[in-house]
Design a protein around this motif. Structure first.
Motif, PDB file in Angstrom:
ATOM      1  N   SER A  54       0.825  -1.209   0.000  1.00  0.00           N
ATOM      2  CA  SER A  54       0.000   0.000   0.000  1.00  0.00           C
ATOM      3  C   SER A  54       0.859   1.259   0.000  1.00  0.00           C
ATOM      4  O   SER A  54       0.375   2.336   0.340  1.00  0.00           O
ATOM      5  CB  SER A  54      -0.944  -0.007   1.206  1.00  0.00           C
ATOM      6  N   ASP A  55       2.120   1.139  -0.380  1.00  0.00           N
ATOM      7  CA  ASP A  55       3.018   2.299  -0.441  1.00  0.00           C
ATOM      8  C   ASP A  55       2.573   3.249  -1.535  1.00  0.00           C
ATOM      9  O   ASP A  55       2.105   2.823  -2.582  1.00  0.00           O
ATOM     10  CB  ASP A  55       4.457   1.863  -0.738  1.00  0.00           C
ATOM     11  N   TYR A  56       2.734   4.511  -1.291  1.00  0.00           N
ATOM     12  CA  TYR A  56       2.435   5.483  -2.337  1.00  0.00           C
ATOM     13  C   TYR A  56       3.667   6.310  -2.694  1.00  0.00           C
ATOM     14  O   TYR A  56       3.709   6.915  -3.747  1.00  0.00           O
ATOM     15  CB  TYR A  56       1.269   6.397  -1.947  1.00  0.00           C
ATOM     16  N   GLU A  57       4.663   6.330  -1.843  1.00  0.00           N
ATOM     17  CA  GLU A  57       5.857   7.125  -2.121  1.00  0.00           C
ATOM     18  C   GLU A  57       6.723   6.442  -3.177  1.00  0.00           C
ATOM     19  O   GLU A  57       7.034   5.256  -3.073  1.00  0.00           O
ATOM     20  CB  GLU A  57       6.654   7.354  -0.845  1.00  0.00           C
ATOM     21  N   ASN A  58       7.061   7.206  -4.202  1.00  0.00           N
ATOM     22  CA  ASN A  58       7.901   6.743  -5.318  1.00  0.00           C
ATOM     23  C   ASN A  58       7.262   5.588  -6.083  1.00  0.00           C
ATOM     24  O   ASN A  58       7.952   4.732  -6.625  1.00  0.00           O
ATOM     25  CB  ASN A  58       9.299   6.362  -4.839  1.00  0.00           C
ATOM     26  N   LEU A  59       5.949   5.577  -6.126  1.00  0.00           N
ATOM     27  CA  LEU A  59       5.213   4.582  -6.896  1.00  0.00           C
ATOM     28  C   LEU A  59       5.143   5.049  -8.347  1.00  0.00           C
ATOM     29  O   LEU A  59       4.683   6.150  -8.620  1.00  0.00           O
ATOM     30  CB  LEU A  59       3.790   4.423  -6.341  1.00  0.00           C
ATOM     31  N   CYS A  60       5.639   4.233  -9.245  1.00  0.00           N
ATOM     32  CA  CYS A  60       5.576   4.572 -10.665  1.00  0.00           C
ATOM     33  C   CYS A  60       4.402   3.822 -11.283  1.00  0.00           C
ATOM     34  O   CYS A  60       4.242   2.627 -11.076  1.00  0.00           O
ATOM     35  CB  CYS A  60       6.875   4.202 -11.367  1.00  0.00           C
ATOM     36  N   ILE A  61       3.592   4.545 -12.037  1.00  0.00           N
ATOM     37  CA  ILE A  61       2.421   3.953 -12.673  1.00  0.00           C
ATOM     38  C   ILE A  61       2.710   3.819 -14.160  1.00  0.00           C
ATOM     39  O   ILE A  61       2.765   4.820 -14.874  1.00  0.00           O
ATOM     40  CB  ILE A  61       1.164   4.795 -12.395  1.00  0.00           C
ATOM     41  N   LEU A  62       2.941   2.594 -14.582  1.00  0.00           N
ATOM     42  CA  LEU A  62       3.241   2.209 -15.957  1.00  0.00           C
ATOM     43  C   LEU A  62       4.601   2.683 -16.463  1.00  0.00           C
ATOM     44  O   LEU A  62       5.211   2.027 -17.278  1.00  0.00           O
ATOM     45  CB  LEU A  62       2.155   2.649 -16.940  1.00  0.00           C
ATOM     46  N   THR A  63       5.085   3.826 -16.013  1.00  0.00           N
ATOM     47  CA  THR A  63       6.357   4.365 -16.476  1.00  0.00           C
ATOM     48  C   THR A  63       6.981   5.206 -15.372  1.00  0.00           C
ATOM     49  O   THR A  63       6.273   5.683 -14.476  1.00  0.00           O
ATOM     50  CB  THR A  63       6.162   5.209 -17.754  1.00  0.00           C
ATOM     51  N   ASP A  64       8.282   5.402 -15.453  1.00  0.00           N
ATOM     52  CA  ASP A  64       8.937   6.220 -14.431  1.00  0.00           C
ATOM     53  C   ASP A  64       8.594   7.708 -14.584  1.00  0.00           C
ATOM     54  O   ASP A  64       8.860   8.504 -13.699  1.00  0.00           O
ATOM     55  CB  ASP A  64      10.450   6.013 -14.442  1.00  0.00           C
ATOM     56  N   LYS A  65       7.960   8.074 -15.678  1.00  0.00           N
ATOM     57  CA  LYS A  65       7.530   9.460 -15.881  1.00  0.00           C
ATOM     58  C   LYS A  65       6.272   9.777 -15.068  1.00  0.00           C
ATOM     59  O   LYS A  65       5.960  10.930 -14.839  1.00  0.00           O
ATOM     60  CB  LYS A  65       7.241   9.741 -17.362  1.00  0.00           C
ATOM     61  N   LEU A  66       5.529   8.753 -14.659  1.00  0.00           N
ATOM     62  CA  LEU A  66       4.316   8.930 -13.856  1.00  0.00           C
ATOM     63  C   LEU A  66       4.581   8.441 -12.443  1.00  0.00           C
ATOM     64  O   LEU A  66       4.081   7.411 -12.012  1.00  0.00           O
ATOM     65  CB  LEU A  66       3.150   8.161 -14.477  1.00  0.00           C
ATOM     66  N   MET A  67       5.391   9.192 -11.703  1.00  0.00           N
ATOM     67  CA  MET A  67       5.771   8.795 -10.352  1.00  0.00           C
ATOM     68  C   MET A  67       4.929   9.537  -9.320  1.00  0.00           C
ATOM     69  O   MET A  67       4.767  10.746  -9.392  1.00  0.00           O
ATOM     70  CB  MET A  67       7.255   9.079 -10.095  1.00  0.00           C
ATOM     71  N   VAL A  68       4.402   8.775  -8.369  1.00  0.00           N
ATOM     72  CA  VAL A  68       3.616   9.327  -7.265  1.00  0.00           C
ATOM     73  C   VAL A  68       4.548   9.478  -6.074  1.00  0.00           C
ATOM     74  O   VAL A  68       5.243   8.533  -5.704  1.00  0.00           O
ATOM     75  CB  VAL A  68       2.451   8.376  -6.906  1.00  0.00           C
ATOM     76  N   THR A  69       4.568  10.683  -5.483  1.00  0.00           N
ATOM     77  CA  THR A  69       5.433  10.906  -4.320  1.00  0.00           C
ATOM     78  C   THR A  69       4.685  11.438  -3.103  1.00  0.00           C
ATOM     79  O   THR A  69       5.235  11.444  -2.011  1.00  0.00           O
ATOM     80  CB  THR A  69       6.570  11.898  -4.676  1.00  0.00           C
ATOM     81  N   THR A  70       3.430  11.879  -3.293  1.00  0.00           N
ATOM     82  CA  THR A  70       2.661  12.430  -2.170  1.00  0.00           C
ATOM     83  C   THR A  70       1.265  11.793  -2.129  1.00  0.00           C
ATOM     84  O   THR A  70       0.821  11.188  -3.106  1.00  0.00           O
ATOM     85  CB  THR A  70       2.487  13.960  -2.312  1.00  0.00           C
ATOM     86  N   LYS A  71       0.588  11.983  -1.012  1.00  0.00           N
ATOM     87  CA  LYS A  71      -0.777  11.467  -0.880  1.00  0.00           C
ATOM     88  C   LYS A  71      -1.713  12.128  -1.890  1.00  0.00           C
ATOM     89  O   LYS A  71      -2.577  11.471  -2.466  1.00  0.00           O
ATOM     90  CB  LYS A  71      -1.306  11.692   0.545  1.00  0.00           C
ATOM     91  N   THR A  72      -1.531  13.418  -2.106  1.00  0.00           N
ATOM     92  CA  THR A  72      -2.369  14.140  -3.063  1.00  0.00           C
ATOM     93  C   THR A  72      -2.199  13.566  -4.461  1.00  0.00           C
ATOM     94  O   THR A  72      -3.182  13.351  -5.179  1.00  0.00           O
ATOM     95  CB  THR A  72      -2.014  15.642  -3.061  1.00  0.00           C
TER      96      THR A  72
END
Length: 175
Positions: A54-72
């Motif tokens: 359930s981590d959200y920090e540094n989560l990449c979605i399909l590509t490293d260009k779509l990286m999630v780093t915050t809850k927002t």
């Protein structure tokens, strides 16, 4: 004579040792320069987990260009993934309508061979897009991130609820 042989052996060993040391120092320098590019302060790397997480920090979605780093960003990503999954249901309904129109057109008996091939090409292309679309959704689900998985399920359910599909078309879908 024996003494000369031992000296030659010792010299060969020293040369090999020097060669190995030179090779190792080159390798170490190369490794250090490669490591420096990846360990710079502030540089973020994608986290990839092959287990449910359930981590959200540094989560990449399909590509490293779509990286999630915050809850927002995670909430925004979940909304976008849900919309993407919901739109797939609309696309499937569109393909169903195309197939229905094609079947009616064929039954009319007023179809030339050229028109039949044109419709068949259109349907095949629509099917190909549908397969690619479903595989992208499968890859989203295979992130093993519960938030992304939840967003896919919510989007698919919402799309199914909002979309009026009459036909239960059989297609290659991965969700």
């Amino acid at each position: 004579m024996m003494h000369d042989k031992n000296m030659m052996h010792d010299n060969n060993m020293m040369q090999q040792h020097d060669c190995m040391m030179h090779h190792n120092s080159d390798h170490s320098a190369m490794k250090t320069s490669m490591d420096m590019g990846h360990n710079e302060p502030g540089m973020k790397m994608c986290k990839m987990s092959m287990t449910l997480n359930s981590d959200y920090e540094n989560l990449c979605i399909l590509t490293d260009k779509l990286m999630v780093t915050t809850k927002t960003q995670m909430i925004l990503a979940m909304i976008l993934v849900s919309v993407f999954a919901a739109l797939f249901e609309y696309y499937r309904a569109f393909v169903d309508k195309l197939q229905h129109r094609y079947a009616q057109y064929l039954q009319s008996g007023m179809v030339t061979e050229k028109e039949r091939l044109k419709y068949k090409l259109i349907l095949s292309t629509a099917y190909s897009v549908s397969v690619g679309y479903s595989f992208i959704i499968m890859l989203l689900f295979m992130s093993f991130n519960v938030w992304v998985m939840l967003a896919v399920c919510i989007g698919a359910g919402l799309g199914h609820f909002l979309c009026e599909r009459k036909s239960g078309s059989v297609s290659l879908v991965c969700h």
